[in-house]
Enzyme design. Structure first.
Site, PDB file in Angstrom:
ATOM      1  N   HIS A  38       0.829  -1.201   0.000  1.00 18.81           N
ATOM      2  CA  HIS A  38       0.000   0.000   0.000  1.00 18.81           C
ATOM      3  C   HIS A  38       0.866   1.254   0.000  1.00 18.81           C
ATOM      4  O   HIS A  38       1.986   1.248   0.501  1.00 18.81           O
ATOM      5  CB  HIS A  38      -0.894   0.034   1.248  1.00 18.81           C
ATOM      6  CG  HIS A  38      -2.228  -0.597   1.058  1.00 18.81           C
ATOM      7  ND1 HIS A  38      -3.408   0.059   1.341  1.00 18.81           N
ATOM      8  CD2 HIS A  38      -2.585  -1.816   0.604  1.00 18.81           C
ATOM      9  CE1 HIS A  38      -4.432  -0.733   1.079  1.00 18.81           C
ATOM     10  NE2 HIS A  38      -3.956  -1.886   0.628  1.00 18.81           N
ATOM     11  N   GLU A 106      -6.467  -0.122  -5.958  1.00 22.03           N
ATOM     12  CA  GLU A 106      -7.469   0.799  -5.428  1.00 22.03           C
ATOM     13  C   GLU A 106      -7.015   2.232  -5.693  1.00 22.03           C
ATOM     14  O   GLU A 106      -5.819   2.534  -5.641  1.00 22.03           O
ATOM     15  CB  GLU A 106      -7.627   0.621  -3.905  1.00 22.03           C
ATOM     16  CG  GLU A 106      -7.956  -0.776  -3.457  1.00 22.03           C
ATOM     17  CD  GLU A 106      -6.703  -1.607  -3.186  1.00 22.03           C
ATOM     18  OE1 GLU A 106      -5.599  -1.021  -3.053  1.00 22.03           O
ATOM     19  OE2 GLU A 106      -6.830  -2.833  -3.134  1.00 22.03           O
TER      20      GLU A 106
END
Length: 320
Positions: A38, A106
């Protein structure tokens, strides 16, 4: 027989903590590691987000377990030629082996470089092209590529493992599962859904490994565990495509006001009932998964790993 692994959360812990958790996982009897990739945590309460490739380098010196990313998005924030170099080096360094888990990502992590966030079908196209590029680079050839989404010029990887890096493709719906079956060396999905496993295997995945993971919160006070999950990981209960399209941690924090503690109680294993923890992981085995990973949300990491070593993993292996 399924392999049980531990899922390292880069969103919740810093590098040194992740390395120490990996050591504890190996000592507890876990057989593999997953690690998230991430740029941002899902919310500010989680509070961390180290660069995964640096952490993997540290893991390679700390443990002998195989490592995989779950998952890397090789399409927007990082060019697939760069991801290929990172993955190849990780594979050379990792004594237990390395698998590159990839997915469509995402907006939370990928829009930070200022580009547009494409719709889902375009992201799948980008992922397929990225996998093709990376496979060519893993072969050691010099790659020149002008495709729909990427350009590569005179790229060659000089530091390579003996075998090409396996690429596992993440999919949570039929279209992504079809892509995983067509181009992946394995399949990743996060629900113990036997129908998705069947689609993958019948669609071309055959006997390639299927991997899945879950989060739990071990602790002696079940209600405190529920509150901990609600504070840190309420984002996992958000419906639909919100997880793919919300652009920042503050937006997830706004959306999480829709998630109640009752929703957490119904959907997450909380507390110290060994049978509940075993059942959560056994559901993946019963659905046909080959590799099953678990993450501890709560603060009692040493208690969790001792609990798994003495009460959870022995039951799972006895049942197998």
């Amino acid at each position: 027989m399924p392999r049980y692994g531990y899922f390292l959360s880069c969103e919740q812990y810093g590098p040194a903590e992740l390395v120490e958790q990996a050591r504890m996982a190996e000592q507890a009897g876990f057989e593999a590691l997953w690690i998230s990739d991430h740029y941002h945590p899902w919310n500010d309460e989680q509070g961390q987000s180290p660069f995964v490739w640096s952490v993997i380098g540290a893991l390679s010196e700390a443990v002998s377990l195989p490592v995989g990313t779950a998952v890397t998005c090789p399409t927007v924030r990082t060019h697939p030629a760069v991801v290929a170099q990172a993955a190849a080096t990780a594979a050379v360094m990792s004594p237990g082996g390395f698998r590159l888990g990839v997915g469509t990502g995402e907006a939370l992590n990928e829009h930070v470089v200022g580009g547009p966030w494409p719709p889902a079908h375009v992201r799948l196209e980008m992922l397929e092209e990225a996998v093709q590029i990376m496979r060519r680079l893993f072969s050691g050839e010099e790659v020149n590529h002008r495709g729909t989404h990427y350009t590569v010029e005179n790229a060659r990887l000089y530091t390579l493992p003996d075998e090409p890096v396996p690429v596992d493709v993440s999919g949570f719906g039929p279209a992504a599962t079809k892509l995983a079956a067509r181009v992946g060396d394995g399949y990743i999905t996060m629900m113990p859904d036997a129908s998705m496993v069947e689609q993958y295997r019948k669609g071309g995945g055959g006997q390639k490994p299927v991997s899945g993971g879950t989060k739990v919160c071990y602790g002696t006070d079940r209600e405190e565990c529920v509150r901990t999950v609600h504070r840190l990981w309420a984002n996992e209960q958000l419906p639909g495509e919100l997880g793919q399209v919300l652009p920042s941690p503050k937006h997830f924090e706004q959306a999480q006001t829709l998630v109640t503690e009752d929703m957490v109680r119904e959907n997450r294993v909380c507390g110290d009932d060994a049978d509940e923890h075993v059942a959560e992981l056994r559901a993946f085995a019963d659905a046909g998964f080959d590799r099953i990973y678990v993450n501890q949300i709560g603060p009692d990491l040493r208690g969790f790993f001792d609990f798994c070593r003495t009460k959870v993993l022995p039951q799972l292996r006895q049942g197998d």
